[in-house]
Write an enzyme that holds these catalytic residues in place. Structure first.
Site: not given
Lengths: 376, 376
Positions: B15, B239
């Site tokens: 972030g 994933k």
């Protein structure tokens, strides 16, 4: 359901395959909430358009008929009177396409899809841009014309896609565009962008004479009818130019250093294809053999690649380490190595079949779907 | 200039890097005709928002200050009173974010960007979807929650991007989405999606004992603090689930067959990290060594991969031919091989760094730019 109207220019191998893909993807695209409305199809001689271009389409029966007519080697004008369509001769074609573009461009983003191999389409495409049309290209010529033409075509950068101009359907342009928009600077691209030359270079690496490899490639259907069209590097240099311009380099085709694999005196204007294949080519064997051997002494291999780095943009044989995606390349796959800030030690590698009507048309189709959000 | 408003959830390594990218890309994005307006930033404890969320933004000074505060390990609440912003505690945060979402979602497509590693964000994201927000995720958790959550998040399929959930910034999702929209059916995906396990498997291939390789990997910073978080295969299986769901498989995480590289009795609930590293791990050496040797006798190598094919979705060690992109993998790159109709004999290969804050954040940024056409 969102409707994407389009006109297809060029209906050879790639264009016909695109129409077949469009027809066979109807239910898939319906699930994705999209309908592709084919308003018109043109080839070098004729244009066929839906009788009411504003509302109607060439329906799937007609599109299938278009493919059949083209595969028979007939003219699109044969379709006159079949279903709800009109046909136009080449001389009327441009005016008609531009009429539809002015009708549908600004309001719907009518997509002009260029699957031809012609340098004649750039005029219509440029006018289409002014009329608000979107542009999807498999044809390299419009993007490798003058910088002025290029700048015009990409002036609304969200309105143009041209994945299939480099590496057929391989996700090259889309991936580079992602790198660009994320601010990851591209330092260097090295790419083997000709399946033919990739095959040739990996075969001569195995000790076969160039002349023999080129003849096998031709008989396998890997080359153009005149293999010099591949060996000249011109096709690769067009792809290199498209990549370089995408990276913001303001260059012309003439600025690219191109290494041809045959000397000028064996060029098409001086020697027939037969003479080249049966007499000229064999004279090139020793030189390549020696270069392969020298590279091998350094633990390297030779590849015919484009290199774009800084102001450098060149196309030709490079000595590369065996221990890389390009160095390990066998057969006719295309390979791109992209070096950026994020991919600095190990490059981003994209590899796969870089030719063929099926994958080229699939790349065009993905491009068309990709611009669906521009218009309501 | 088009403005894309966004709220960032999660301000750790990825972030913070995203905020830095946004600030450093200002002039690039201006050239692309886009301005990213950061309306708010939250972490697990606090939320900081522009004082007037409808019009204003956290300016670049404030964003830089956010990154500084976070890198100091301080709380975002420290920013109270700095510049034109307000801060909220965790308990008020959700209501405040949803307030902004209802204000800006339908009209502007406010992007909720999830760079956290939390399973707590899915609630806000789902409500955001209902309010017309776009969703961009680096966080795998929301997409690997229940099928119901997944279906909700992807219900407006053009409104969501999540490139960085698999292979960091590698163009995996974008490329698969292109294949899907072009109707090129994906028959099989085999991927090495853990840099750590890629490194481990290529090192044991060279004859090193597993225990030694894992310890080196840990000291090189390649593993999680507890290496079992990598060796369990859980991260890879998340994933794999995201890939499988993208291909339309309606499965849950629990349906994936996962091979853990350590047995249950060495699990975190039964053994400390130290005991595992100093006592448990070495007991696994012989088995792996034997498997490597057996594979080698077949001319093959072992890779820790996900395999998605038909109804099969599994994660674990597979014996693969040396002569493939996966077989040749060295080091910590991620590699995906995708087999489709167009890429049937030779797969489409995408390879490169699949981890790191820089490339993960770059993937998120490319996703944000990619949805710019949805709103005027």
């Amino acid at each position: 359901m969102k409707t994407i109207p389009l006109i297809l220019m060029g209906c050879g191998g790639v264009g016909s395959q695109l129409l077949q893909h469009i027809v066979s993807c109807r239910s898939l695209h319906a699930k994705l909430g999209v309908h592709l409305r084919v308003v018109g199809v043109s080839d070098s001689k004729s244009l066929v358009v839906a009788s009411d271009a504003k509302q109607k389409e060439l329906d799937d029966n007609l599109l299938t008929e278009v493919c059949r007519v083209k595969s028979d080697g007939s003219s699109l004008s044969k379709l006159n009177g079949v279903g709800e369509c009109q046909t136009f001769s080449n001389s009327e074609s441009r005016t008609e396409v531009l009429g539809i573009a002015s009708l549908l461009g600004k309001s719907t983003g009518l997509v002009l899809v260029d699957c031809s191999a012609s340098s004649e389409t750039v005029g219509v495409l440029k006018q289409g841009v002014d009329m608000g049309c979107c542009i999807v290209l498999a044809n390299k010529k419009p993007l490798t014309s003058t910088l002025e033409d290029y700048d015009k075509l990409v002036s609304h950068r969200r309105f143009i896609r041209h994945e299939s101009t480099v590496g057929a359907g391989l996700p090259v342009m889309s991936s580079i565009n992602r790198l660009i928009s994320s601010g990851d600077p591209i330092h260097r691209i090295v790419g083997s962008l000709s399946g033919t030359l990739g095959y040739v270079m990996s075969e001569v690496e195995d000790g076969k004479p160039l002349s023999q490899v080129v003849k096998s490639a031709k008989s396998l259907g890997y080359t153009e009818p005149d293999p010099r069209d591949d060996l000249s590097g011109m096709d690769v240099s067009r792809k290199a130019l498209i990549l370089a311009r995408l990276l913001g380099r303001c260059i012309e085709l003439s600025s690219i250093r191109i290494e041809s694999l045959y000397p000028e005196e064996m060029g098409p204007s001086k020697m027939s294809v037969e003479d080249f294949l049966n007499g000229g080519l064999v004279k090139l064997d020793n030189n390549i053999e020696e270069r392969v051997r020298n590279a091998s002494l350094n633990g390297n291999v030779l590849r015919y690649v484009c290199v774009i780095e800084g102001t450098r943009c060149e196309v030709g044989i490079q000595e590369l380490t065996k221990n890389s995606a390009l160095g390990r390349l066998k057969g006719s796959d295309n390979v791109l190595e992209i070096y950026t800030r994020c991919y600095s030690e190990q490059p981003l590698v994209i590899q796969g079949a870089g030719a063929g009507n099926d994958t080229t048309a699939a790349g065009v189709l993905a491009d068309i779907l990709d611009i669906q959000d521009l218009f309501p």
